[in-house]
Write a protein that holds these residues in place. Structure first.
Motif, PDB file in Angstrom:
ATOM      1  N   PHE A 146     -81.958   9.284 -16.089  1.00 51.60           N
ATOM      2  CA  PHE A 146     -81.907   9.009 -14.653  1.00 51.60           C
ATOM      3  C   PHE A 146     -80.513   9.284 -14.107  1.00 51.60           C
ATOM      4  CE2 PHE A 146     -80.954   6.058 -11.164  1.00 51.60           C
ATOM      5  CZ  PHE A 146     -81.926   6.431 -10.253  1.00 51.60           C
ATOM      6  N   LEU A 147     -79.506   8.815 -14.794  1.00 56.42           N
ATOM      7  CA  LEU A 147     -78.140   9.016 -14.340  1.00 56.42           C
ATOM      8  C   LEU A 147     -77.776  10.501 -14.334  1.00 56.42           C
ATOM      9  CD1 LEU A 147     -75.237   7.390 -13.894  1.00 56.42           C
ATOM     10  CD2 LEU A 147     -74.805   8.502 -16.068  1.00 56.42           C
ATOM     11  N   PHE A 148     -78.149  11.214 -15.402  1.00 54.74           N
ATOM     12  CA  PHE A 148     -77.827  12.635 -15.489  1.00 54.74           C
ATOM     13  C   PHE A 148     -78.508  13.412 -14.368  1.00 54.74           C
ATOM     14  CE2 PHE A 148     -78.765  16.944 -16.923  1.00 54.74           C
ATOM     15  CZ  PHE A 148     -77.507  17.381 -17.289  1.00 54.74           C
ATOM     16  N   ILE A 158     -71.290  14.827  -6.376  1.00 53.61           N
ATOM     17  CA  ILE A 158     -71.297  13.433  -6.822  1.00 53.61           C
ATOM     18  C   ILE A 158     -71.292  13.308  -8.341  1.00 53.61           C
ATOM     19  CG2 ILE A 158     -72.508  12.691  -4.731  1.00 53.61           C
ATOM     20  CD1 ILE A 158     -75.037  12.400  -6.453  1.00 53.61           C
ATOM     21  N   ARG A 159     -71.011  14.394  -9.054  1.00 56.13           N
ATOM     22  CA  ARG A 159     -70.995  14.309 -10.505  1.00 56.13           C
ATOM     23  C   ARG A 159     -69.945  13.335 -11.019  1.00 56.13           C
ATOM     24  NH1 ARG A 159     -72.050  20.524 -12.765  1.00 56.13           N
ATOM     25  NH2 ARG A 159     -74.173  20.690 -11.929  1.00 56.13           N
ATOM     26  N   TRP A 160     -68.895  13.169 -10.253  1.00 59.23           N
ATOM     27  CA  TRP A 160     -67.854  12.238 -10.654  1.00 59.23           C
ATOM     28  C   TRP A 160     -68.400  10.818 -10.816  1.00 59.23           C
ATOM     29  CZ3 TRP A 160     -67.239   8.079  -7.496  1.00 59.23           C
ATOM     30  CH2 TRP A 160     -67.747   8.190  -6.200  1.00 59.23           C
ATOM     31  N   ALA A 161     -69.516  10.518 -10.122  1.00 63.65           N
ATOM     32  CA  ALA A 161     -70.074   9.164 -10.183  1.00 63.65           C
ATOM     33  C   ALA A 161     -70.538   8.810 -11.590  1.00 63.65           C
ATOM     34  CB  ALA A 161     -71.229   9.020  -9.193  1.00 63.65           C
ATOM     35  N   ALA A 162     -70.838   9.829 -12.414  1.00 65.59           N
ATOM     36  CA  ALA A 162     -71.244   9.548 -13.784  1.00 65.59           C
ATOM     37  C   ALA A 162     -70.139   8.851 -14.559  1.00 65.59           C
ATOM     38  CB  ALA A 162     -71.647  10.846 -14.485  1.00 65.59           C
ATOM     39  N   ALA A 191     -77.954  -3.380 -18.980  1.00 64.12           N
ATOM     40  CA  ALA A 191     -78.666  -2.115 -19.062  1.00 64.12           C
ATOM     41  C   ALA A 191     -77.845  -0.992 -18.444  1.00 64.12           C
ATOM     42  CB  ALA A 191     -80.026  -2.228 -18.364  1.00 64.12           C
ATOM     43  N   PHE A 192     -77.165  -1.289 -17.325  1.00 63.95           N
ATOM     44  CA  PHE A 192     -76.342  -0.268 -16.672  1.00 63.95           C
ATOM     45  C   PHE A 192     -75.047  -0.016 -17.438  1.00 63.95           C
ATOM     46  CE2 PHE A 192     -72.836   0.770 -13.780  1.00 63.95           C
ATOM     47  CZ  PHE A 192     -73.285   1.986 -13.298  1.00 63.95           C
ATOM     48  N   ALA A 193     -74.440  -1.076 -17.935  1.00 67.25           N
ATOM     49  CA  ALA A 193     -73.136  -0.968 -18.602  1.00 67.25           C
ATOM     50  C   ALA A 193     -73.279  -1.094 -20.112  1.00 67.25           C
ATOM     51  CB  ALA A 193     -72.190  -2.033 -18.058  1.00 67.25           C
ATOM     52  N   HIS A 194     -74.333  -0.537 -20.667  1.00 66.44           N
ATOM     53  CA  HIS A 194     -74.586  -0.672 -22.103  1.00 66.44           C
ATOM     54  C   HIS A 194     -73.522   0.063 -22.913  1.00 66.44           C
ATOM     55  CE1 HIS A 194     -76.693  -0.529 -25.978  1.00 66.44           C
ATOM     56  NE2 HIS A 194     -77.443  -1.506 -25.499  1.00 66.44           N
ATOM     57  N   PRO A 195     -73.117  -0.486 -24.059  1.00 65.71           N
ATOM     58  CA  PRO A 195     -72.096   0.183 -24.888  1.00 65.71           C
ATOM     59  C   PRO A 195     -72.468   1.596 -25.300  1.00 65.71           C
ATOM     60  CG  PRO A 195     -72.407  -2.079 -25.613  1.00 65.71           C
ATOM     61  CD  PRO A 195     -73.462  -1.819 -24.586  1.00 65.71           C
ATOM     62  N   ALA A 196     -73.768   1.869 -25.460  1.00 64.72           N
ATOM     63  CA  ALA A 196     -74.197   3.203 -25.877  1.00 64.72           C
ATOM     64  C   ALA A 196     -73.847   4.270 -24.844  1.00 64.72           C
ATOM     65  CB  ALA A 196     -75.699   3.223 -26.148  1.00 64.72           C
TER      66      ALA A 196
END
Length: 363
Positions: A146-148, A158-162, A191-196
């Motif tokens: 989803f993020l990609f 807006i790629r910097w947002a990644a 889920a959003f800030a997961h270490p993976a």
């Protein structure tokens, strides 16, 4: 052109190695349950096989970028809609089959089960426990997709947002919330800030460099398959001995750095293909999805029929059976599903939605 001559064989090898390592880890851990054999084979050394998941995440970050972006320019090759369609076709039908069959086995074995973890698994819901429990990895995959798609396949500006996604994972330990949050809003934050995230980002970063450099300068390495096996085994053994009781994101950063050289080798090395390596790579998604089914079944029967068998024999045999059954499912079920849904024959994408052929994605 979609022949295997266009494929980065090393990526396939790493996928198969990662899947086999996870199977060995789970077979070792489950055999140690009191209801089965009650002890760990090889003093628990094989439990480091869980690191195969970290390698999977790096591979995912790399391949998703490679099949979706144009070399040099990094322009999007597919629309967000087409990207999502391919990922859904590749992942969801086989995943639902794995979840449904696992539910059926639980019902037969125990007479009942908690429905909600299975529903969360079916939808890859970001919060709460899932069953089968190893499907937490696909939730993270879905979040990365989803993020990609939102940043790299949409408006390029807006790629910097990644980068915020990666920064969030690094800063998460300062939030005061543990790695196992209990409240719903905390689970969504996790889920959003997961270490993976840092592992997906490491693979993505390597892909961007590779694409920018016109796919690097390959070199020949005839024995790439055994080199990858040994490199992976040495890496997980050495790094595991160094890690302390640190926040998980720092541990994942170390694994990302440790596996990047191996992934780089797999990408750049030209080799004579290994049939075994390619078969395991092709079947890695089926192996990963279905191995708990067969491990549970084999251990249950074996512990009842021959409980005095040395546990190391049990673990090795159970792992091989689970891997073999995963290969059979790939050849008979997974390929059939993909062929029917795609209508383009038997060109099979790899595990967790990655494309099997790297230089073309025409379907």
């Amino acid at each position: 052109m979609t022949t295997r001559q266009n494929e980065i064989f090393g990526i396939q090898y790493l996928r198969g190695i990662a899947a086999g390592a996870v199977v060995a880890d789970h077979a070792t851990g489950m055999a140690a349950f009191p209801k089965y054999f009650g002890s760990e084979a090889f003093s628990g050394v094989l439990l480091t096989g869980a690191r195969g998941v970290d390698l999977f995440f790096l591979i995912s970050g790399f391949i998703i970028a490679v099949v979706s972006l144009t070399p040099r320019s990094l322009e999007a090759r597919v629309s967000p809609y087409e990207f999502a369609r391919r990922r859904l076709i590749r992942i969801v039908p086989l995943m639902w089959l794995a979840i449904g069959s696992y539910m059926a086995l639980r019902l037969l074995g125990r007479g009942s089960f908690d429905l909600w973890p299975y529903l969360r698994a079916l939808t890859l819901w970001p919060a709460g426990d899932v069953n089968p429990s190893h499907l937490w990895t696909l939730r993270n995959e879905a979040f990365f997709y989803f993020l990609f798609a939102s940043t790299f396949l949409g408006v390029r500006g807006i790629r910097w947002a990644a980068a915020l996604w990666v920064v969030a994972a690094v800063l998460y330990p300062t939030s005061g919330i543990s790695d196992g949050p209990t409240l719903t809003y905390q689970q969504w934050m996790y889920a959003f800030a997961h270490p993976a995230n840092v592992e997906f980002a490491a693979g993505l970063g390597l892909a961007l460099i590779w694409l920018r450099s016109n796919r690097g300068q390959p070199f020949s390495l005839r024995l790439l398959w055994p080199v990858c096996v040994v490199w992976f085994a040495v890496t997980i053994h050495f790094v595991s001995s160094l890690l302390g009781d640190w926040p998980r994101v720092y541990i994942d950063l170390i694994w990302a750095a440790a596996f990047l050289p191996l992934l780089t080798l797999a990408v750049l090395a030209k080799t004579i293909p290994s049939r075994l390596g390619l078969l395991l790579g092709d079947a890695s998604f089926s192996i990963y999805l279905f191995h708990p089914h067969f491990i549970s079944a084999v251990l249950g029967v074996w512990s009842a029929v021959a409980p005095s068998t040395p546990v190391w024999i049990v673990v090795i045999a159970t792992s091989l059976i689970a891997i073999g059954c995963g290969v059979i499912i790939h050849l008979t079920v997974e390929r059939w599903i993909l062929g029917r849904l795609k209508g383009v024959g038997m060109r099979v994408e790899n595990s967790t939605g990655l494309a099997r052929t790297i230089q073309t994605e025409s379907s």
